[in-house]
Scaffold this active site. Structure first.
Site, short mmCIF file in Angstrom:
data_model
loop_
_atom_site.label_atom_id
_atom_site.label_comp_id
_atom_site.label_asym_id
_atom_site.label_seq_id
_atom_site.Cartn_x
_atom_site.Cartn_y
_atom_site.Cartn_z
N ASP A 106 -30.52 3.57 -19.85
CA ASP A 106 -29.83 2.92 -18.73
C ASP A 106 -30.34 1.48 -18.60
O ASP A 106 -31.28 1.08 -19.31
CB ASP A 106 -30.08 3.74 -17.46
CG ASP A 106 -28.92 3.66 -16.48
OD1 ASP A 106 -28.12 2.71 -16.58
OD2 ASP A 106 -28.83 4.52 -15.59
N ASP B 298 -19.81 4.74 -12.77
CA ASP B 298 -20.20 6.16 -12.78
C ASP B 298 -19.06 7.03 -12.26
O ASP B 298 -18.43 6.70 -11.25
CB ASP B 298 -21.39 6.40 -11.85
CG ASP B 298 -22.67 5.77 -12.37
OD1 ASP B 298 -22.64 5.16 -13.46
OD2 ASP B 298 -23.69 5.89 -11.68
C1 GLA Z 1 -26.79 5.01 -13.39
C2 GLA Z 1 -26.00 5.67 -14.51
C3 GLA Z 1 -25.70 7.12 -14.14
C4 GLA Z 1 -26.99 7.86 -13.88
C5 GLA Z 1 -27.77 7.15 -12.79
C6 GLA Z 1 -29.15 7.75 -12.60
O1 GLA Z 1 -26.01 4.87 -12.23
O2 GLA Z 1 -24.81 5.00 -14.77
O3 GLA Z 1 -24.98 7.75 -15.18
O4 GLA Z 1 -27.74 7.92 -15.06
O5 GLA Z 1 -27.95 5.77 -13.09
O6 GLA Z 1 -29.90 7.08 -11.67
#
Ligand code: GLA
Length: 398
Positions: free
Chosen positions: A158, A219
């Site tokens: 990430d 997300d």
């Molecule tokens: C980001 C990612 C998500 C998840 C969260 C975890 O938002 O895009 O898919 O992994 O972090 O904190």
């Protein structure tokens, strides 16, 4: 050395951008914790759902005992919130000792013993999105080695809490660091999602050389509105995104939420169909312990999976947006086959949609059609036959 020099150095090393790990010739399939279980770390109040080794063992049991593994769902993936708040005295990341008392290597063994693979999560930056220890540039190699030593098979990297310069150095560096471990580790890069997802900020041909897949956009959340907005963003930008996908390197519109709370059965079929068309990872985030038979049937549909996993690995496209809120999606497949999805964005009643294959750019000839969710076959079609499909509101015919 400053960031700029490091970046130059990386750019100058011959072959320094080749990921070349031979992995993910078709999109990954499996299960990931985040969308359904988030950062639930209170195992005293919520022992069955908290992010702990028990949750991942439970899911591995389900994947191996309920017919998922045989269909290709092989990765069990930890997301954020698995770590201890501190690195160890050796500088290494470590799991929270109360929630993962057996450690990650043991969990990996448990998962491997069931014929499955383990995915883990880390963050290029000073902290993960939820505030756990991040992987700063000086820790990239150490973290790659730690994951390899534990037997990890997949890394979601990430990008919270880092700037564009750190990211431009850190993502290719992790790619190399994973290769240097000698262990094949699939590499999922969230980088494009932090750069707006589109050229010129994102260079997809470069990314295809360093990552096996990448998150491009927001997300997913547990709602049809979320599925629709993701689908619409990928389709609107398909000229930039679609050519980036292929064997070993995929766009990732995020997890399948089928079996949770936000989708009707028609909407669940729609997500499955459209993720298959988009050559998206089929990574479920749901509770496999309590999944309904209906959700399971959709997720275990062999033809939809076969379309998703087609070896040519060509991502499909939106072909048409009709004024009547019907959309048509198409993906070319091996053996001269094609997948078509008719999606209704209407909110009234099942819609009778008429068209011909000729009108959808198919060549002259005769065709046989198979309806993926009803299992019916339609023979004797020619390119000029006017066919009719009945599409439920926020549903699909595939
Ligand atoms: C980001 C990612 C998500 C998840 C969260 C975890 O938002 O895009 O898919 O992994 O972090 O904190």
């Amino acid at each position: 050395m400053g960031y700029f020099q490091v970046f130059l150095l990386l750019a100058l090393i011959p072959g320094s951008t080749g990921l070349d790990n031979g992995l993910l010739r078709t999109p990954p399939m499996g299960w990931m914790a985040w969308e359904r279980f988030r950062c639930d770390i209170d195992c005293r109040k919520d022992p069955t759902n908290c992010i702990s080794e028990k949750l991942f063992r439970d899911m591995a049991d389900r994947l191996s005992e309920d017919g998922w593994r045989e269909l290709g769902y092989e990765y069990v993936m930890i997301d954020d919130c698995w770590m201890s708040m501190q690195r160890g005295s050796d500088g290494r990341l470590q799991p929270d000792p109360d929630r993962f008392p057996g450690g990650i290597a043991n969990l990996a063994r448990y998962i491997h013993d069931r014929g499955l693979k383990l995915g883990i999560y880390a963050d290029m930056g000073s902290a993960t999105c939820m505030g756990f220890p991040g992987t700063t540039l000086d820790k990239v190699e150490l973290d790659a080695q730690t994951f390899a030593s534990w037997g990890v098979d997949y890394l979601k990297f990430d990008g919270c809490h880092s700037n564009a310069i750190e990211q431009s150095i850190g993502y290719p560096l992790m790619s190399k660091a994973l290769n240097w471990t000698g262990r094949p580790i699939a590499y999922s890069c969230s980088l494009p999602a932090y750069l707006g997802g589109l050229p010129p900020n994102v260079n997809y041909s470069y990314l295809g050389n360093i990552c096996n897949l990448w998150r491009n956009y927001d997300d997913i959340e547990d709602s049809w509105a979320s599925v629709k907005s993701i689908l619409d963003w990928y389709s609107t930008n398909q000229d930039d995104l679609q050519p980036a996908a292929g064997p070993g390197h995929w766009n990732d519109p995020d997890m399948l939420i089928i079996g949770n709370f936000g989708l009707s059965l028609d909407q669940a079929q729609a997500q499955m169909a459209l993720w298959a068309i988009m050559a998206a990872p089929l990574v479920m985030s749901n509770d496999l312990r309590t999944l309904s038979a209906d959700a399971r049937a959709i997720l275990q549909n062999r033809v939809a999976i076969g379309i998703n996993q087609d070896p040519r690995g060509i991502q499909g496209r939106r072909l048409l947006q009709e004024l009547g809120h019907i959309e048509v999606y198409w993906r070319p497949l091996s053996h001269s086959a094609n997948a078509l999805v008719f999606l209704s964005l209407r909110q009234d009643m099942p819609y009778l949609y008429r068209n011909s294959l000729a009108n959808l750019n198919f060549p002259a000839g005769s065709f046989e059609a198979y309806d993926v969710f009803s299992g019916k076959t339609l023979s004797g079609l020619t390119d000029h036959t006017i066919f009719t499909v009945s599409i439920n509101p926020s549903g699909v015919v595939m």
